[in-house]
Design an enzyme around this catalytic site. Structure first.
Site, PDB file in Angstrom:
ATOM      1  N   HIS A  73       0.823  -1.213   0.000  1.00 46.15           N
ATOM      2  CA  HIS A  73       0.000   0.000   0.000  1.00 46.15           C
ATOM      3  C   HIS A  73       0.856   1.262   0.000  1.00 46.15           C
ATOM      4  O   HIS A  73       0.352   2.357  -0.219  1.00 46.15           O
ATOM      5  CB  HIS A  73      -1.010  -0.007   1.151  1.00 46.15           C
ATOM      6  CG  HIS A  73      -0.463   0.301   2.503  1.00 46.15           C
ATOM      7  ND1 HIS A  73      -0.263  -0.662   3.476  1.00 46.15           N
ATOM      8  CD2 HIS A  73      -0.084   1.472   3.079  1.00 46.15           C
ATOM      9  CE1 HIS A  73       0.202  -0.099   4.566  1.00 46.15           C
ATOM     10  NE2 HIS A  73       0.327   1.204   4.353  1.00 46.15           N
TER      11      HIS A  73
ATOM     12  N   ASP B  76      -0.126  -7.633   1.673  1.00 45.23           N
ATOM     13  CA  ASP B  76       0.406  -6.263   1.651  1.00 45.23           C
ATOM     14  C   ASP B  76       1.942  -6.288   1.663  1.00 45.23           C
ATOM     15  O   ASP B  76       2.588  -5.920   2.643  1.00 45.23           O
ATOM     16  CB  ASP B  76      -0.135  -5.494   2.863  1.00 45.23           C
ATOM     17  CG  ASP B  76       0.105  -3.998   2.791  1.00 45.23           C
ATOM     18  OD1 ASP B  76       0.473  -3.514   1.698  1.00 45.23           O
ATOM     19  OD2 ASP B  76      -0.082  -3.319   3.818  1.00 45.23           O
TER      20      ASP B  76
ATOM     21  N   SER C 252       4.114   2.521   8.192  1.00 44.88           N
ATOM     22  CA  SER C 252       3.847   1.480   7.208  1.00 44.88           C
ATOM     23  C   SER C 252       5.116   1.051   6.493  1.00 44.88           C
ATOM     24  O   SER C 252       5.975   1.876   6.166  1.00 44.88           O
ATOM     25  CB  SER C 252       2.853   1.981   6.152  1.00 44.88           C
ATOM     26  OG  SER C 252       1.535   1.812   6.569  1.00 44.88           O
TER      27      SER C 252
END
Length: 299
Positions: free
Chosen positions: A84, A129, A226
């Site tokens: 992402h 992911d 992230s």
């Protein structure tokens, strides 16, 4: 409805440009906290400042020169991060700053030549992911820049095992500096328990995910973290201390042994909320895929 509205406003105002349209069209991502950059003061929640020399495998993944996500060195030319963080972007817009405790200076900046997002990445469920990125030139290894080993395919860790995550994400505390790398220790949460907790908001936790956090909250990764690591924390001197408790302390690693990467910061319901542990992409579920695309041979 109140929580949904609050998080919708938060994401509309803070997520990076390439994701605004997809977030607005995706109720799951609006309801949950995909850990993208928020604002300049983004950092780890409930953690401590640390020096890159102790954790030389983490780099700042940057978009147009601004910190976007974390990324983890796995060889001289390859890093692994969250899909992402890279989906929809071209390599020419991305660089990594490695070998510095700061995301805005020091170390060395490398241009990205290739992005390989996992083919099964699902932006609606945040499943698979994972992304492998390649630098244009070799990353120079030194005391501040070193690779991290990947978890073995299908490798498991016990419930309550001490884990650590680090990065340049939201601290949710304006008194904490935004300049340096931060680390937080959290225990691994049993997958079925994590699924039960997230089922209350209709969010799916899959076999490609691993959860870590305290039931009382207070310590977590957040937006801007992230792509960063979830690594084994049981060898560190801190020994996962939290309110005077210790979790799954292990003998220290052999001298010179590389640390091992078990997860990649991915998503969660807010940050450091009680009864909602952080959700990480489980490296052991795709370790062979990562090694194949990063041209890494088994030890």
């Amino acid at each position: 409805m109140k929580v949904f509205i609050i998080f919708s406003i938060l994401f509309a105002s803070t997520l990076a440009f390439p994701y605004e349209s997809s977030i607005n069209e995706n109720p799951l991502l609006m309801y949950n906290s995909i850990r993208l950059p928020m604002e300049p003061e983004s950092r780890i929640v409930g953690g401590d400042q640390h020096d890159i020399y102790k954790y030389p495998y983490i780099c700042s993944l940057q978009w147009n020169g601004s910190h976007r996500c974390g990324a983890n060195i796995i060889s001289h030319r390859f890093l692994v991060t969250a899909a992402h963080c890279t989906i929809g972007l071209t390599p020419t817009l991305l660089t990594v700053r490695c070998g510095s405790s700061r995301f805005d200076s020091g170390g060395r900046v490398y241009r990205i030549s290739t992005i390989i997002n996992h083919p099964d990445y699902n932006s609606a469920t945040i499943d698979y992911d994972f992304a492998v990125i390649e630098t244009e030139e070799e990353i120079e290894f030194n005391e501040a820049t070193q690779p991290i080993r990947l978890a073995d395919q299908d490798e498991e860790l016990p419930h309550g095992h001490c884990m650590k995550t680090l990065g340049w994400g939201n601290t949710m505390d304006p008194s904490q500096t935004r300049d340096y790398l931060r680390i937080v220790y959290v225990p691994k949460v049993f997958l079925e328990e994590c699924r039960r907790l997230y089922s209350t908001i209709n969010a799916a936790v899959t076999e490609r995910m691993i959860c870590a956090g305290f039931s009382e909250g207070g310590h977590d990764a957040c937006q801007g973290d992230s792509g960063g690591p979830l690594a084994d924390g049981s060898y560190d001197d801190v020994r996962c201390r939290f309110h005077g408790k210790r979790f799954a302390a292990q003998p220290r690693a052999a001298e010179g042994r590389l640390e091992k990467l078990y997860g990649i910061v991915s998503w969660g319901f807010g940050c450091a909320r009680p009864n909602f542990p952080g959700v990480y992409s489980r490296v052991a579920s795709v370790s062979n895929w990562i090694k194949r695309h990063a041209h890494i041979k088994d030890d």
